[in-house]
Enzyme design. Sequence first.
Site, PDB file in Angstrom:
ATOM      1  N   TYR A  83      13.225  58.228 109.312  1.00  0.00           N
ATOM      2  CA  TYR A  83      14.370  57.817 108.584  1.00  0.00           C
ATOM      3  C   TYR A  83      13.795  57.218 107.316  1.00  0.00           C
ATOM      4  CZ  TYR A  83      18.898  55.869 106.737  1.00  0.00           C
ATOM      5  OH  TYR A  83      19.915  55.228 106.026  1.00  0.00           O
ATOM      6  N   ASP A 142       6.140  54.042 105.455  1.00  0.00           N
ATOM      7  CA  ASP A 142       7.405  53.443 105.346  1.00  0.00           C
ATOM      8  C   ASP A 142       7.381  52.494 106.369  1.00  0.00           C
ATOM      9  OD1 ASP A 142       9.922  52.485 105.746  1.00  0.00           O
ATOM     10  OD2 ASP A 142      11.025  54.363 105.575  1.00  0.00           O
ATOM     11  N   LYS A 192      14.111  45.120 105.363  1.00  0.00           N
ATOM     12  CA  LYS A 192      14.354  44.517 106.810  1.00  0.00           C
ATOM     13  C   LYS A 192      13.738  42.986 106.950  1.00  0.00           C
ATOM     14  CE  LYS A 192      16.246  48.427 108.870  1.00  0.00           C
ATOM     15  NZ  LYS A 192      15.908  49.958 108.841  1.00  0.00           N
TER      16      LYS A 192
HETATM   17  C1  LIG Z   1      16.526  50.903 107.560  1.00  0.00           C
HETATM   18  C2  LIG Z   1      15.163  51.737 107.116  1.00  0.00           C
HETATM   19  C3  LIG Z   1      15.214  52.404 105.800  1.00  0.00           C
HETATM   20  C4  LIG Z   1      16.300  51.831 104.927  1.00  0.00           C
HETATM   21  O1  LIG Z   1      16.440  50.594 104.659  1.00  0.00           O
HETATM   22  P1  LIG Z   1      18.035  50.029 104.033  1.00  0.00           P
HETATM   23  O2  LIG Z   1      17.674  48.624 103.670  1.00  0.00           O
HETATM   24  O3  LIG Z   1      18.893  50.314 105.136  1.00  0.00           O
HETATM   25  O4  LIG Z   1      18.443  50.976 102.929  1.00  0.00           O
HETATM   26  C5  LIG Z   1      14.161  53.056 105.208  1.00  0.00           C
HETATM   27  N1  LIG Z   1      13.135  53.166 106.302  1.00  0.00           N
HETATM   28  C6  LIG Z   1      12.987  52.855 107.473  1.00  0.00           C
HETATM   29  C7  LIG Z   1      11.878  53.258 108.386  1.00  0.00           C
HETATM   30  C8  LIG Z   1      14.096  52.036 108.044  1.00  0.00           C
HETATM   31  O5  LIG Z   1      14.223  51.804 109.248  1.00  0.00           O
END
Ligand SMILES: *Cc1c(COP(=O)(O)O)cnc(C)c1O
Length: 422
Positions: A142, A237, A265
């Site tokens: 994701y 990511d 995060k």
């Molecule tokens: C949570 C998440 C996102 C998206 O971040 P948001 O602040 O919710 O937009 C992107 N990549 C990873 C791996 C994530 O866990």
Amino acid sequence: MIRSEQLFAEAQQLIPGGVNSPVRACRSVGTIPLFIASARDAYLHTADGKRLIDYVMSWGPMLLGHATPAVTQAVVEAAAKGTSFGAPCPGEVELAQAVVDAVPSVEMVRMVNSGTEATMSAVRLARGVTGRTKVVKFKGCYHGHADAFLAAAGSGLATLSIPGTPGVPAATVADTLLAPYNDLDAVADFFETHGDDIACVIVEPVAGNMGLVLPVEGFLEGLRGLCDKYEALLIFDEVITGFRLSYGGAQQRFGITPDLTCLGKIIGGGLPVGAYGGKRALMERVAPCGDVYQAGTLSGNPLAMAAGLATLRALRTADYAALEQRTKTLAEDIAAILRGKGLPVTLHHIASAFTLFFTEGPVTNFAQAAAADTELYTRFFQQMRAAGINLAPSAFECAFTSFAHTEEDYGKTLDAVRTAKF
Ligand SMILES: *Cc1c(COP(=O)(O)O)cnc(C)c1O
């Protein structure tokens, strides 16, 4: 009717599904969300007056625990000086320096407001720099909710069983090439066929959105090699793994250097922050230095910078190894109790994250993760909640520990697991 039920009923009249992010609705675990009045350390205090030991931790940001005094104080002090200026503030420079010092591959960084913005902008930059359009993405990874990533996106989409989503034009995802996680051959095939068109490979270096799935030996190295060979960019990511797998993230832990890194995060300490960064030559292509446009009214927000900075300052000297050891023991103890009840359990853990898949395994990709028994997870989730333990309301997520969780919290958690019936 408890207060959470009243609030949720009202919310459903006003907000789609009653929530501002789908998985919070708790549909896939057959229940409703509990509304949170406040949180402190490892605990959530619900609007119903109950205390829960939390293993969601806002889906990752709260590695120090909830409402850590140093972070709260930094935010309060910043707020008193003004909440947004639309002009640079000193905190942006300080947080950028902290990120550059921490993350091995990052020489320059741009702050944004969410992980979604970070990944979306990193891919735009990769396309701008390479002049190519295609993006390789892994099933079950994701990367936020930007259009290009909403194909086989794991997490919320996984439990809602939506194959992608309406509203995303076929043309937008046509340039997204999907490979199974941990399948280097599939990526090599893509490069053989589309080598001249692939701008980047984007990957969660440890997958956290199909449950926790670790990279197999050689997978990340292989991606690095393929990207080098075909002159495509490798994007890590690290929105979950950044500052969690180690202070320098997954790239420091595994010793692999991506071209671009996405953060989110933890970097915001619970406020809305994302960031993307990399080598100076790449980042200097971002406007106004370069020609790749990306902007944000609230980007570099002084409250968010203060929260991020206070969080990173505390993490810089935190004992990651001790937290990893405690987390490993907890996760192994939970798994042993569940296996003792005759349940099929595959346990994955690293640093302060773990997932128990209700399947014999192995689980190395999304198809295998999806084969886990979600009915068993639902029963587990509901009984743990009743016993005062907050797990993620989906079988395809990580459980997160924090520096605030105590041995007593773990003891209570294990007691709750022991009494659960299946
Ligand atoms: C949570 C998440 C996102 C998206 O971040 P948001 O602040 O919710 O937009 C992107 N990549 C990873 C791996 C994530 O866990």
